[in-house]
Design an enzyme around this catalytic site. Structure first.
Site, PDB file in Angstrom:
ATOM      1  N   HIS A   1      -2.574   5.595  11.344  1.00 12.76           N
ATOM      2  CA  HIS A   1      -2.240   5.398  12.547  1.00 12.76           C
ATOM      3  C   HIS A   1      -0.799   4.544  12.788  1.00 12.76           C
ATOM      4  O   HIS A   1      -0.142   4.531  11.726  1.00 12.76           O
ATOM      5  CB  HIS A   1      -3.406   4.004  12.796  1.00 12.76           C
ATOM      6  CG  HIS A   1      -3.304   2.864  12.104  1.00 12.76           C
ATOM      7  ND1 HIS A   1      -2.418   2.122  11.872  1.00 12.76           N
ATOM      8  CD2 HIS A   1      -3.774   2.780  10.958  1.00 12.76           C
ATOM      9  CE1 HIS A   1      -2.604   1.117  10.988  1.00 12.76           C
ATOM     10  NE2 HIS A   1      -3.435   1.481  10.213  1.00 12.76           N
TER      11      HIS A   1
ATOM     12  N   GLU B   1     -10.736   1.917   7.364  1.00  9.90           N
ATOM     13  CA  GLU B   1      -9.653   1.191   6.201  1.00  9.90           C
ATOM     14  C   GLU B   1     -10.548   0.196   5.073  1.00  9.90           C
ATOM     15  O   GLU B   1     -11.617  -0.234   5.482  1.00  9.90           O
ATOM     16  CB  GLU B   1      -8.625   0.192   6.763  1.00  9.90           C
ATOM     17  CG  GLU B   1      -7.780  -0.424   5.713  1.00  9.90           C
ATOM     18  CD  GLU B   1      -6.941   0.461   4.925  1.00  9.90           C
ATOM     19  OE1 GLU B   1      -7.310   1.073   4.265  1.00  9.90           O
ATOM     20  OE2 GLU B   1      -5.488   0.714   5.215  1.00  9.90           O
TER      21      GLU B   1
END
Length: 178
Positions: A8, A81
């Site tokens: 990202h 994550e």
């Protein structure tokens, strides 16, 4: 199957060099938007069958920006994550980063998710993806997930060190899933 893994775009936590907070679900910042737009321009010639994304805002926002062909985006929690637990918001230097990303280390700094748990859930995703009938897949995720991809495709380094094996914000890496 070709897999393109993207990290990202930048968040404020990335910029401030602090551990992110999965529960706060931080979005990308202005620079992160710019990184995603630049990445979209780089990948315009690649035809993706599908896009998978972590369910966190920063990954979804990046996926939407780079989705130049309006592909379906499938959200998968296994691409989230590594959960930093009570390290969230603390400066990265609060821990020994080499130890934090050492596969063989038994040191735990708090309530963070273990590296082997992260790798196992990413392996589960990749093993399931093998059974899909896609030619080219785009995956938008995180630095920790990119370290798990590295381990899946290349094995665990002899020294167990993963600190410098992850993608940078807005970076892309190609893999071949067999």
């Amino acid at each position: 199957m070709k897999i393109y893994l993207v990290r990202h775009g930048q968040t404020d936590s990335n910029l401030k060099k602090v551990y992110d907070n999965v529960e706060l679900d931080e979005d990308i910042n202005e620079n992160g938007i710019k990184q995603a737009e630049e990445l979209r321009n780089k990948i315009m010639n690649i035809k993706f069958d599908i896009i998978y994304s972590s369910q966190l805002k920063r990954a979804i926002h990046t996926a939407n920006i780079i989705n130049y062909n309006n592909n379906k985006i499938i959200i998968d929690k296994r691409l989230e994550e590594r959960n930093t637990g009570n390290l969230a918001g603390k400066p990265l230097e609060y821990t020994n980063r080499k130890v934090y990303w050492d596969y063989y280390s038994n040191i735990k700094y708090g309530t963070e998710e273990s590296i082997d748990h992260l790798f196992n859930r990413v392996n589960s995703f990749l093993n399931e993806l093998k059974n899909k009938n896609y030619n080219t897949v785009l995956i938008v995720a995180h630095s920790g997930v990119s370290k798990a991809f590295y381990a899946y495709f290349n094995g665990i380094p002899k020294d167990g060190k993963f600190l410098n094996l992850g993608l940078k914000n807005g970076e892309i890496k190609e893999y071949e899933l067999k």
